[in-house]
Design an enzyme around this catalytic site. Structure first.
Site, PDB file in Angstrom:
ATOM      1  N   GLU A 282       0.867  -1.385  -0.011  1.00  0.00           N
ATOM      2  CA  GLU A 282       0.048   0.002  -0.064  1.00  0.00           C
ATOM      3  C   GLU A 282       0.683   1.350  -0.122  1.00  0.00           C
ATOM      4  O   GLU A 282       1.800   1.147   0.462  1.00  0.00           O
ATOM      5  CB  GLU A 282      -0.753  -0.057   1.230  1.00  0.00           C
ATOM      6  CG  GLU A 282      -1.721  -1.111   1.338  1.00  0.00           C
ATOM      7  CD  GLU A 282      -2.308  -1.335   2.758  1.00  0.00           C
ATOM      8  OE1 GLU A 282      -2.779  -0.490   3.206  1.00  0.00           O
ATOM      9  OE2 GLU A 282      -2.577  -2.579   3.114  1.00  0.00           O
ATOM     10  N   GLU A 393     -10.055   5.776   2.647  1.00  0.00           N
ATOM     11  CA  GLU A 393     -10.275   4.900   3.746  1.00  0.00           C
ATOM     12  C   GLU A 393     -10.264   5.649   4.877  1.00  0.00           C
ATOM     13  O   GLU A 393      -9.321   6.696   5.175  1.00  0.00           O
ATOM     14  CB  GLU A 393      -9.352   3.620   3.714  1.00  0.00           C
ATOM     15  CG  GLU A 393      -9.694   2.739   5.101  1.00  0.00           C
ATOM     16  CD  GLU A 393      -8.558   1.631   5.225  1.00  0.00           C
ATOM     17  OE1 GLU A 393      -8.690   1.087   6.318  1.00  0.00           O
ATOM     18  OE2 GLU A 393      -7.754   1.609   4.357  1.00  0.00           O
TER      19      GLU A 393
END
Length: 478
Positions: A282, A393
């Site tokens: 990520e 997120e």
């Protein structure tokens, strides 16, 4: 769609001296100094003066030897007072009678654990640069970085840069030799042969929910985040074999309303199931008061090979990611940032698998290689990814009994469009033959679309793109 007024960060140099940027930097410096004074300096000075006054008032009644021991003890207790007070506060949340049963030995043990961990993370520096936001950036000799503490990496040296994917070109048609982080405002950089690492402090640990989980995401984070407190607004592709992903990500400063929540925008490269064998790589930007102690958007990385249980971490807070670049500090604040209905800034990110050695490389900005995740860190990602995901997120802790007001992206819904909603543009994936390709068979997911939503599109300027985000709590998101 009106594209005038967006700027890739590689244009930043032109605006370093303009009034907008100067005002923002001055404001950040002032806020940083004010926070440091209140949180750190004032309690320490007060308690130290009180201790010395007590010692002075005892001079007429205590023998010299006892006086010396008394002052030494007081100074020692003063030095650990932040640990003691933090332990009392933490214990009082979980133990109603904590004030009656508090044991200094617990706090001393915690302090010892923190300092042992800090010694492991913070390597000896040959130069230290102070950032305007208060960060200390240590220049560490490249082969002394935390990655090489990993049993499988000990004794290795960083590899040479790999071949980039075919079809690759810098978004602005230029090779950029500077970067876009606040710590470089002074004009100082780390020497060749070193890498910049944001120094971790005792205060960083004290903010964390636990020492053992410091620098890690909570366990059980899933893409379909129902019930975990994590909410997403993303697009993703799956069903093929993927060897990388690329996008330009709009940078904002979303409000995060709780210390243990965060807001991030990133690329996920995923393999395995969403069970205990999940592998992810990520990269993106995040606002995390718990991790960094402020509300600045920061460039970050993450990896795990067991669904966030025991492996992996943010940035360089554990061994794993091997950094090769002396101009990028992972975890440092990004500057400049976008402003509602004004200038827009984005960062280019690419993660791809080197066909020769199989490692996963990371590029930041236009052409700056940051480093790589060695293939042997992973199980499923050792060969390829089975899903690529782009988007935002947040964590919704419901600490006040209702949905959080933590913002995603710009804090505005996707329907507001350019200059108002956050975006990703030029989304691409890398195939088995190291080709960059546009996305096909795209899926959208917004866990709670009344709180945060997403809207995808495609045109000749931005390729595949999407707007996303939202304010969190509102009349339709109680």
């Amino acid at each position: 769609m009106d594209m005038k007024g967006y700027y890739s960060v590689s244009w930043t140099k032109k605006y370093m001296k303009d009034s907008f940027f100067s005002a923002q930097t001055t404001k950040r410096q002032h806020q940083c100094k004010q926070e440091n004074h209140v949180v750190v300096s004032e309690p320490t000075t007060t308690s130290l003066n009180h201790s010395l006054n007590l010692a002075a008032s005892s001079q007429n009644t205590l023998p010299p030897m006892l006086l010396h021991l008394f002052v030494t003890l007081l100074l020692f207790l003063t030095s650990i007072s932040p640990i003691l007070s933090h332990t009392i506060v933490s214990d009082s949340h979980s133990h109603p009678n904590a004030n009656q049963t508090f044991r200094p030995s617990v706090a001393l043990h915690k302090l010892k654990r923190i300092r042992t961990h800090l010694k492991k993370i913070n390597k000896p520096a040959i130069k230290t640069i102070k950032s305007p936001d208060g960060d200390l950036i240590d220049c560490i000799i490249t082969h002394h970085q935390p990655a090489f503490d990993h049993p499988q990496l000990q004794g290795q040296k960083p590899l040479d840069p790999p071949e980039r994917p075919k079809g690759y070109h810098n978004n602005n048609g230029e090779n950029v030799t500077h970067n876009f982080q606040l710590w470089t405002d002074s004009g100082e950089i780390c020497p060749e042969g070193t890498i910049p690492i944001r120094r971790t402090t005792e205060q960083d640990f004290l903010r964390a929910s636990s020492i053992r989980r410091f620098g890690r995401k909570p366990r059980g984070v899933r893409r379909d985040s129902t019930g975990t407190g994590h909410e997403h607004a993303v697009v993703f592709v799956n069903g093929e074999q993927y060897y990388g992903a690329k996008a330009s990500i709009n940078v904002w400063t979303p409000r995060v309303t709780d210390q243990y929540e965060f807001s991030l925008s990133q690329i996920w490269v995923i393999a395995g199931s969403f069970g205990n064998d999940l592998n992810t790589i990520e990269a993106g930007w995040q606002v995390s008061p718990e991790l960094y102690g402020d509300n600045y958007p920061r460039f970050f990385t993450y990896w795990t090979t067991d669904a966030y249980q025991a492996t992996g971490c943010y940035n360089l807070l554990c061994s794993g990611f091997i950094q090769t670049n002396n101009r990028i500090a992972i975890g440092a604040a990004i500057s400049p940032r976008s402003t509602y209905n004004e200038r827009q800034f984005d960062i280019g990110l690419m993660v791809w698998k080197d066909p020769k050695h199989g490692h996963w490389w990371l590029e930041f900005g236009s052409g700056l290689l940051v480093g790589y995740w060695p293939a042997n860190l992973f199980s499923h990602l050792r060969s390829h990814a089975s899903m690529v995901q782009f988007g935002g997120e947040i964590v919704n802790s419901r600490s006040r009994g209702y949905h959080t007001g933590t913002q995603m992206g710009s804090g505005h819904f996707s329907g507001e469009g350019f200059r108002k909603a956050a975006y990703f543009r030029n989304l691409q994936v890398v195939d088995w033959d190291n080709n960059l390709l546009p996305l096909s068979n795209i899926h959208q997911l917004a866990d709670h679309s009344n709180c945060y939503d997403i809207k995808e599109g495609r045109n000749n300027v931005w390729g595949t793109y999407f707007y996303y985000g939202g304010p969190g709590r509102n009349v339709r998101c109680p």
